[in-house]
Design a protein around this motif. Sequence first.
Motif, PDB file in Angstrom:
ATOM      1  N   PHE A 116       0.866  -1.183   0.000  1.00 41.05           N
ATOM      2  CA  PHE A 116       0.000   0.000   0.000  1.00 41.05           C
ATOM      3  C   PHE A 116       0.900   1.231   0.000  1.00 41.05           C
ATOM      4  N   ARG A 117       1.015   1.891  -1.165  1.00 44.66           N
ATOM      5  CA  ARG A 117       1.894   3.056  -1.258  1.00 44.66           C
ATOM      6  C   ARG A 117       1.056   4.306  -1.064  1.00 44.66           C
ATOM      7  N   HIS A 118       1.300   5.008   0.042  1.00 48.11           N
ATOM      8  CA  HIS A 118       0.599   6.290   0.241  1.00 48.11           C
ATOM      9  C   HIS A 118       1.460   7.225   1.063  1.00 48.11           C
ATOM     10  N   GLN A 119       1.089   8.524   1.006  1.00 49.61           N
ATOM     11  CA  GLN A 119       1.810   9.518   1.813  1.00 49.61           C
ATOM     12  C   GLN A 119       0.837  10.203   2.776  1.00 49.61           C
ATOM     13  N   SER A 120      -0.149   9.418   3.244  1.00 50.62           N
ATOM     14  CA  SER A 120      -1.223  10.004   4.053  1.00 50.62           C
ATOM     15  C   SER A 120      -0.764  10.535   5.394  1.00 50.62           C
ATOM     16  N   PHE A 121       0.399  10.113   5.865  1.00 50.63           N
ATOM     17  CA  PHE A 121       0.901  10.635   7.141  1.00 50.63           C
ATOM     18  C   PHE A 121       1.951  11.721   6.919  1.00 50.63           C
ATOM     19  N   GLY A 122       2.030  12.279   5.697  1.00 48.91           N
ATOM     20  CA  GLY A 122       3.012  13.326   5.419  1.00 48.91           C
ATOM     21  C   GLY A 122       4.411  12.737   5.386  1.00 48.91           C
ATOM     22  N   GLY A 123       5.409  13.581   5.654  1.00 51.25           N
ATOM     23  CA  GLY A 123       6.783  13.080   5.578  1.00 51.25           C
ATOM     24  C   GLY A 123       7.778  14.061   6.154  1.00 51.25           C
ATOM     25  N   GLY A 124       9.035  13.612   6.228  1.00 49.05           N
ATOM     26  CA  GLY A 124      10.089  14.460   6.782  1.00 49.05           C
ATOM     27  C   GLY A 124       9.931  14.608   8.283  1.00 49.05           C
ATOM     28  N   ILE A 125      10.471  15.698   8.820  1.00 46.25           N
ATOM     29  CA  ILE A 125      10.496  15.822  10.285  1.00 46.25           C
ATOM     30  C   ILE A 125       9.100  16.019  10.880  1.00 46.25           C
ATOM     31  N   HIS A 126       8.119  16.424  10.066  1.00 52.50           N
ATOM     32  CA  HIS A 126       6.765  16.644  10.589  1.00 52.50           C
ATOM     33  C   HIS A 126       5.831  15.465  10.351  1.00 52.50           C
ATOM     34  N   ALA A 127       6.350  14.346   9.830  1.00 49.80           N
ATOM     35  CA  ALA A 127       5.476  13.189   9.563  1.00 49.80           C
ATOM     36  C   ALA A 127       4.669  12.859  10.815  1.00 49.80           C
ATOM     37  N   CYS A 128       3.447  12.394  10.623  1.00 47.17           N
ATOM     38  CA  CYS A 128       2.502  12.209  11.730  1.00 47.17           C
ATOM     39  C   CYS A 128       3.116  11.440  12.895  1.00 47.17           C
ATOM     40  N   VAL A 129       2.973  12.018  14.082  1.00 43.41           N
ATOM     41  CA  VAL A 129       3.534  11.381  15.266  1.00 43.41           C
ATOM     42  C   VAL A 129       2.533  10.368  15.856  1.00 43.41           C
ATOM     43  N   GLY A 130       1.266  10.444  15.387  1.00 42.58           N
ATOM     44  CA  GLY A 130       0.235   9.548  15.920  1.00 42.58           C
ATOM     45  C   GLY A 130       0.011   8.325  15.048  1.00 42.58           C
ATOM     46  N   VAL A 131       0.964   8.053  14.132  1.00 43.67           N
ATOM     47  CA  VAL A 131       0.767   7.011  13.131  1.00 43.67           C
ATOM     48  C   VAL A 131       0.487   5.623  13.742  1.00 43.67           C
ATOM     49  N   ASN A 132       1.205   5.264  14.795  1.00 35.27           N
ATOM     50  CA  ASN A 132       1.009   3.926  15.398  1.00 35.27           C
ATOM     51  C   ASN A 132      -0.375   3.814  16.038  1.00 35.27           C
ATOM     52  N   LEU A 133      -0.774   4.884  16.730  1.00 41.42           N
ATOM     53  CA  LEU A 133      -2.090   4.879  17.365  1.00 41.42           C
ATOM     54  C   LEU A 133      -3.192   4.854  16.299  1.00 41.42           C
ATOM     55  N   ALA A 134      -3.021   5.656  15.243  1.00 45.10           N
ATOM     56  CA  ALA A 134      -4.033   5.712  14.186  1.00 45.10           C
ATOM     57  C   ALA A 134      -4.245   4.323  13.590  1.00 45.10           C
ATOM     58  N   ARG A 135      -3.142   3.646  13.290  1.00 38.80           N
ATOM     59  CA  ARG A 135      -3.247   2.327  12.644  1.00 38.80           C
ATOM     60  C   ARG A 135      -3.883   1.306  13.586  1.00 38.80           C
ATOM     61  N   MET A 136      -3.427   1.275  14.840  1.00 35.45           N
ATOM     62  CA  MET A 136      -3.937   0.271  15.782  1.00 35.45           C
ATOM     63  C   MET A 136      -5.422   0.518  16.084  1.00 35.45           C
ATOM     64  N   ALA A 137      -5.755   1.768  16.502  1.00 40.42           N
ATOM     65  CA  ALA A 137      -7.139   2.043  16.920  1.00 40.42           C
ATOM     66  C   ALA A 137      -8.082   2.008  15.711  1.00 40.42           C
ATOM     67  N   GLY A 138      -7.586   2.389  14.532  1.00 43.86           N
ATOM     68  CA  GLY A 138      -8.413   2.317  13.319  1.00 43.86           C
ATOM     69  C   GLY A 138      -8.755   0.870  13.001  1.00 43.86           C
ATOM     70  N   ALA A 139      -7.762  -0.003  13.072  1.00 51.10           N
ATOM     71  CA  ALA A 139      -7.995  -1.416  12.763  1.00 51.10           C
ATOM     72  C   ALA A 139      -8.959  -2.044  13.770  1.00 51.10           C
ATOM     73  N   GLU A 140      -8.817  -1.689  15.047  1.00 54.97           N
ATOM     74  CA  GLU A 140      -9.727  -2.261  16.053  1.00 54.97           C
ATOM     75  C   GLU A 140     -11.167  -1.816  15.789  1.00 54.97           C
ATOM     76  N   ALA A 141     -11.325  -0.551  15.383  1.00 60.86           N
ATOM     77  CA  ALA A 141     -12.684  -0.036  15.100  1.00 60.86           C
ATOM     78  C   ALA A 141     -13.316  -0.811  13.950  1.00 60.86           C
ATOM     79  N   ILE A 142     -12.536  -1.103  12.911  1.00 61.46           N
ATOM     80  CA  ILE A 142     -13.091  -1.798  11.742  1.00 61.46           C
ATOM     81  C   ILE A 142     -13.306  -3.282  12.046  1.00 61.46           C
ATOM     82  N   ARG A 143     -12.420  -3.872  12.844  1.00 63.62           N
ATOM     83  CA  ARG A 143     -12.602  -5.279  13.243  1.00 63.62           C
ATOM     84  C   ARG A 143     -13.970  -5.452  13.910  1.00 63.62           C
ATOM     85  N   ALA A 144     -14.311  -4.542  14.833  1.00 64.33           N
ATOM     86  CA  ALA A 144     -15.576  -4.675  15.567  1.00 64.33           C
ATOM     87  C   ALA A 144     -16.784  -4.332  14.694  1.00 64.33           C
ATOM     88  N   LEU A 145     -16.601  -3.373  13.767  1.00 59.88           N
ATOM     89  CA  LEU A 145     -17.756  -2.870  13.010  1.00 59.88           C
ATOM     90  C   LEU A 145     -18.092  -3.715  11.775  1.00 59.88           C
TER      91      LEU A 145
END
Length: 433
Positions: free
Chosen positions: A349-378
């Motif tokens: 999956f090639r995307h730049q949805s979390f931006g890049g460089g020194i400002h790349a999203c700092v919440g990336v791990n939380l976004a991926r984990m909590a997003g997946a849990e939400a979809i698993r349940a729904l």
Amino acid sequence: MRLPRFDPFTDAFRAAPDAAYSAYRRAAAVHWGKSPATRARGAWYVFDTDLVRHVLRDPAFGRETHRGKQTGKSTARDIGRGPVAAPPLSSVIDNWVMFRDPPVHTRLRSVLSEALRRERVETWRTDCRRLADDHAAAAGAMPVFDLVSDYAVPYAAAVIGLVVGLPATDGRCLAETAAPISRLLDFHPAPGVQPAAASAIQTMTRYLTDRWEQSDGAASATLLSALRAATSEGRCSIREAIHSLILLVATGQATLGNLVINAASCLLMHPDQLAALAADQATPERAIEETLRFESPVQFAGRVVLDETRVGGHRFNRGDLVLCALGAVNRDPAATDDADVFRLDRDRFRHQSFGGGIHACVGVNLARMAGAEAIRALAPILANRTAAWPQRPWRELALFRARTRLDLHRPCAAASRLPAMCPAHDQEPERSA
Ligand code: HEM
């Protein structure tokens, strides 16, 4: 054919951004854009995958608004806060990592990256799964529920409250207070956004200061505890820590909620992919990655030109605002096969949805984990629901992309016999692929 100035603040753009991105990307890699809908000056919009990667990483571009001079077509202060914010709003924003350059950025960023590192995020998984199951059970018990206000928004608020270390009973209040603050992050906030955000920031500062004072300082896996430890080690001040918590609450809730809304909407629009998920032929993690690419919750990453430079054949002056169109590069056919198709079986999956460089999203791990849990349940609930696609469903912000409402109906017996009798089954979704 000559294209009009690029303008992401129109209803036409919100209805079909992929069509606009494709037309502008085909015409040129960089466009100047200006919207009559905002009082703000224009900006450079970058649509090319490699140029976006370059702009996000080149130190000639930064985020510190007060360093840019009004030498070019736009002022640096356009970025993320509209007209110059009056104190105390500006003093809060000055402690937000996303609006700082090194060395302040480097120091604040190290505190937040440490607080949101992958191992810590994993310790929240069981609780996030429980929250997702509880919210899915409550929504699933309703004959009709709104994906946005009955599932995604309260779930995101509960997750952020949990990880910050706030009482579960404060979730709804937290979501309401965070909403006007997240609107401030748009690159040309509408009139009225700033006063509403200033008032919400005051409320949240008081609330988080109380929580900070009431917490006993015992080590725990919460963000409050991590930031408290950082202050005792002298890595940041208490003021910086509280202001950073406000940023995390506002950004985290808005983006996580939007990610869940977009993932569920994409699955509903692509029943074959939803069926693959239900049959365990695809994982919720794959659904999240493909949603990030296909319907990115954050459409642009902004920078300010710190030193005059050339990009895509254009001269960018010091102080110019540059907006990297993440949504456009994620659908770039040169970077991804079948870029306009929502497919969970991709090799990569090639995307730049979390931006890049020194400002790349700092919440990336939380976004991926909590997003997946939400979809698993729904997912099992989605498989048994019919969506009533509204006519004007998109958030009015240019930065964030998500529907504002999506009613999901339990199929009624009458509908399966006489579809025209059931309003929920009358409307076709506007499919983009
Ligand atoms: C859910 C999906 C999310 C998406 C798509 C997303 C996307 C982004 C993007 C595009 C940026 C700007 C990157 C750049 O300028 O290069 C960013 C920055 C940031 N994000 Fe996220 N984000 C998400 C979730 C979160 C969460 C859950 C949090 C916190 C709890 C968070 C906190 C931040 C912060 C603090 C920054 C600024 C980082 C810096 O300037 O160093 N984000 N995010």
